[in-house]
Design a protein around this motif. Structure first.
Motif, PDB file in Angstrom:
ATOM      1  N   UNK A   1       0.620  -1.154   0.193  1.00  0.00           N
ATOM      2  CA  UNK A   1      -0.326  -0.047   0.102  1.00  0.00           C
ATOM      3  C   UNK A   1       0.957   1.018  -0.220  1.00  0.00           C
ATOM      4  N   UNK A   2       0.518   2.523  -0.597  1.00  0.00           N
ATOM      5  CA  UNK A   2       1.206   3.243  -0.953  1.00  0.00           C
ATOM      6  C   UNK A   2      -0.458   4.469  -0.169  1.00  0.00           C
ATOM      7  N   UNK A   3       0.609   4.789   0.974  1.00  0.00           N
ATOM      8  CA  UNK A   3      -0.488   5.312   1.936  1.00  0.00           C
ATOM      9  C   UNK A   3       0.619   7.307   1.904  1.00  0.00           C
ATOM     10  N   UNK A   4      -0.151   8.002   2.150  1.00  0.00           N
ATOM     11  CA  UNK A   4       0.011   9.647   2.847  1.00  0.00           C
ATOM     12  C   UNK A   4      -0.218  10.163   3.880  1.00  0.00           C
ATOM     13  N   UNK A   5       0.356  10.493   4.728  1.00  0.00           N
ATOM     14  CA  UNK A   5      -0.177  11.319   5.883  1.00  0.00           C
ATOM     15  C   UNK A   5       0.058  13.322   6.335  1.00  0.00           C
ATOM     16  N   UNK A   6      -0.856  13.870   6.400  1.00  0.00           N
ATOM     17  CA  UNK A   6      -0.691  15.349   6.533  1.00  0.00           C
ATOM     18  C   UNK A   6       0.285  15.554   7.932  1.00  0.00           C
TER      19      UNK A   6
END
Length: 90
Positions: free
Chosen positions: A65-70
């Motif tokens: 999975x490739x996810x991003x966070x602030x």
């Protein structure tokens, strides 16, 4: 894996910035630009208004999975599933 962090501003407004990453179960490996090359789980600092291209190469053939966070830890609504199989650029 968050993608925001403190490696400094890598982009100039009005230009596109490209990041290349390799994915393995153990870590995400920076490939380009030079500021993240060969670093495990390098933070990517993104600037509002700048266009980014992130290329992910599956190095071990496993699903990822490739996810991003602030910066505040909020999960971004964008999530990409990198399929298993032969390693390839995404």
């Amino acid at each position: 894996m968050g993608i925001l962090g403190g490696i400094g501003s890598l982009a100039v407004a009005g230009q596109q910035q490209t990041f290349r990453l390799g994915g393995e179960i153990a870590a995400r490996i920076g490939q380009e630009p030079a500021a993240i090359a060969d670093r495990e789980n390098p933070p990517l600092e993104l600037t509002a208004g700048v266009e980014y291209e992130i290329t992910w190469e599956n190095l071990d053939g496993q699903p990822h999975d490739f996810r991003s966070w602030t910066r505040t830890g909020t999960n971004s609504p964008r999530r990409r599933r990198c399929p298993s199989g032969a390693p390839r650029a995404r």
